[in-house]
Design an enzyme around this catalytic site. Structure first.
Site, PDB file in Angstrom:
ATOM      1  N   ASP A 231      11.838  -6.357   8.295  1.00 41.68           N
ATOM      2  CA  ASP A 231      10.910  -5.464   7.607  1.00 41.68           C
ATOM      3  C   ASP A 231      11.666  -4.183   7.243  1.00 41.68           C
ATOM      4  O   ASP A 231      12.864  -4.051   7.515  1.00 41.68           O
ATOM      5  CB  ASP A 231       9.725  -5.158   8.525  1.00 41.68           C
ATOM      6  CG  ASP A 231       8.520  -4.563   7.793  1.00 41.68           C
ATOM      7  OD1 ASP A 231       8.554  -4.467   6.554  1.00 41.68           O
ATOM      8  OD2 ASP A 231       7.547  -4.190   8.476  1.00 41.68           O
TER       9      ASP A 231
ATOM     10  N   ASP B  16       0.846  -1.186   0.000  1.00 43.98           N
ATOM     11  CA  ASP B  16       0.000   0.000   0.000  1.00 43.98           C
ATOM     12  C   ASP B  16       0.884   1.238   0.000  1.00 43.98           C
ATOM     13  O   ASP B  16       2.057   1.192   0.425  1.00 43.98           O
ATOM     14  CB  ASP B  16      -0.948   0.003   1.199  1.00 43.98           C
ATOM     15  CG  ASP B  16      -0.220   0.097   2.532  1.00 43.98           C
ATOM     16  OD1 ASP B  16       0.745  -0.660   2.733  1.00 43.98           O
ATOM     17  OD2 ASP B  16      -0.604   0.935   3.375  1.00 43.98           O
TER      18      ASP B  16
ATOM     19  N   GLU C   5      -0.144  -0.927   5.711  1.00 44.22           N
ATOM     20  CA  GLU C   5       0.891  -0.467   6.636  1.00 44.22           C
ATOM     21  C   GLU C   5       0.790   1.021   6.902  1.00 44.22           C
ATOM     22  O   GLU C   5       1.028   1.479   8.034  1.00 44.22           O
ATOM     23  CB  GLU C   5       2.280  -0.800   6.059  1.00 44.22           C
ATOM     24  CG  GLU C   5       3.443  -0.549   7.026  1.00 44.22           C
ATOM     25  CD  GLU C   5       3.974   0.878   6.980  1.00 44.22           C
ATOM     26  OE1 GLU C   5       4.708   1.262   7.910  1.00 44.22           O
ATOM     27  OE2 GLU C   5       3.642   1.611   6.023  1.00 44.22           O
TER      28      GLU C   5
END
Length: 485
Positions: free
Chosen positions: A215, A122, A189
């Site tokens: 991440d 996103d 996110e």
């Protein structure tokens, strides 16, 4: 009398000589960790031209986090299936909340704890009125000689494409990891990460504890840190927490021609001034000290004198670091007044005035610590402090810089980039890692892309882009990292 003075001077000279000797000795010992220089960086051999086209295509999907019902979210997942057929036939896949796919690459040794590699697809919206500032249309995915342009290239579709390209190539080459590897690509996110939360809950419900996860959250920084000539990879061990406090003052209101000595607005203004003049205590301890200790070893000799002799120069060093917003944010929980409300008319006294203060919480502090600091600092019982507990997040736990996961990430960075500085650090913003970390022993944060100071404004800003060279290096990083599993 003259002899006494000479003795005092001789003693003073001796003290100065000894002090200088200690400072120089400590500085000479204070140097970067020795690393083995590889003749050439690791190369996975993936098809970079195709990966570049894939990233370009990925950018064209308008997966804007404020429009989660947009059909491009589902279409993006179909695009991944079509573009990485070996990944989708070799790995199992579940799609959890907010269109967040969780892939499982089964390892050959079930006795080894699994790991997870994460990214998100996103993106944030384009700021209204900023389209004309873009060199290329934000969702065009234009490819030129050096870059792929468009929203999401840096944050964070570039990492998703790099991971999948590496996995696709390795599967084609017959590779199977020893430990099970999960991949998760968040669909929300940028607005809180309910998808990542669902993944963590899903793993916990199956009694799966990840050995570690990786991440976004930092980069290989080149010419970003003043005075540091070489690139530095900050492998972040934690990320700051988040709480917004609302300060509310009330008064009788009325006409502005007859104001009291202290109005509700004036009371709030005084409180804000006190908070800004008295920041949350911080300093070189814990993860902050780890970061600057690792970083300091790579500066020039003169600068290293200060870092190497913190027993003497620590107050001076903390003052210097606190002078820059970037480094000050590494030292403490930050205080940021962001919103004010008062009267709706310029000649009417506000019956209620309020301010919202956003705090990014350092791992040494808790939400309760921040509230206590604010109460003590404003020192005004007439001001009410409010906050939504459901939106308050503590800092994430600090992961180990000695564990296998950290060492694998560090050596893979060196494999892909060649010799550079590596340091454990702290992410000052929020990522999905804070959610995934609830299912892992350790959570780490870095994207394997090299950025310069001019790139910082591209995050959530205009002219976001990722170099083709960066994309290739990122693919090689993930290949090197997966080879170690």
């Amino acid at each position: 009398m003259g002899r006494v003075l000479l003795r005092l001077l001789a003693g003073l000279v001796l003290v100065v000589v000894v002090l200088l000797a200690v400072l120089i000795f400590n500085t000479l010992r204070y140097k970067p960790e020795a690393t083995a220089d590889s003749a050439t960086p690791y190369e996975l051999g993936a098809d970079i031209e195709q990966a570049t086209k894939d990233l370009s295509a990925a950018v064209k999907f308008r997966t804007v986090s404020t429009d989660l019902e947009h059909p491009d979210f589902a279409a993006f997942l179909t695009f991944l299936q079509d573009s990485y057929p070996l990944v989708h036939t070799t790995m199992s896949r579940e799609v959890l909340a907010r269109q967040t796919p969780l892939y499982k690459w089964q390892g050959s040794d079930p006795s080894l704890a699994p790991i997870l590699l994460a990214g998100h697809y996103d993106v944030v919206p384009i700021a209204p009125g900023s389209h004309h500032l873009w060199e290329h249309e934000p969702f065009s995915g234009v490819i030129d000689d050096e870059f792929v342009w468009g929203r999401g290239t840096l944050d964070d579709k570039g990492a998703v494409i790099a991971m999948l390209t590496a996995a696709e190539k390795m599967i084609a080459d017959g590779f199977t990891p020893k430990r099970t590897v999960y991949f998760s690509f968040g669909g929300d996110e940028e607005i809180g990460g309910l998808g990542a939360m669902a993944v963590a809950v899903h793993l916990n419900e199956q009694d799966i504890e990840l050995d570690w996860m990786l991440d976004e959250g930092s980069f290989v920084l080149d010419k970003v840190i003043p005075g540091l000539d070489q690139p530095v990879a900050s492998i972040n061990l934690s990320e700051k927490g988040y709480v917004t406090l609302e300060l509310v003052a009330k008064s009788a209101g009325g006409h502005s021609s007859m104001p009291p000595r202290v109005t509700a607005v004036g009371r709030i203004a005084k409180a804000i001034t006190r908070l800004q003049d008295n920041p949350v205590p911080g300093g070189l301890t814990g993860i902050s000290e780890e970061f600057f200790d690792g970083l300091g070893r790579h500066f020039s000799f003169g600068q290293r004198v200060v870092f190497a002799n913190r027993w003497l120069f620590k107050p001076l060093l903390e003052t210097i670091l606190a002078g820059s917003p970037t480094t000050d944010a590494m030292l403490r929980s930050t205080t940021a007044p962001t919103m004010l409300t008062g009267s709706s008319k310029d000649n009417v006294l506000a019956a209620e005035a309020s301010a919202k203060i956003n705090f990014r919480i350092h791992p040494r502090d808790s939400v309760a610590d921040i509230v206590a600091h604010v109460r003590q600092t404003i020192d005004d019982p007439e001001i009410e402090i409010r906050y939504d507990e459901s939106l308050a997040n503590p800092a994430s736990p600090v992961s180990s810089a000695q564990a296998t996961g950290y060492l694998d990430i560090k050596t893979s960075i060196l494999d892909a980039f060649g010799p550079l500085a590596t340091v454990p650090g702290l992410t000052i913003a929020a990522t999905d890692a804070r959610h995934y970390g609830k299912a892992a022993k350790d959570a780490y944060r870095i994207n394997p892309f090299k950025i310069e100071g001019s790139d910082l404004a591209r995050f959530h800003g205009t002219n976001e882009r990722l170099s083709i060279e960066n994309l290739e290096t990122g693919i090689n990083f993930f290949g090197a990292l997966l080879q170690k599993q």
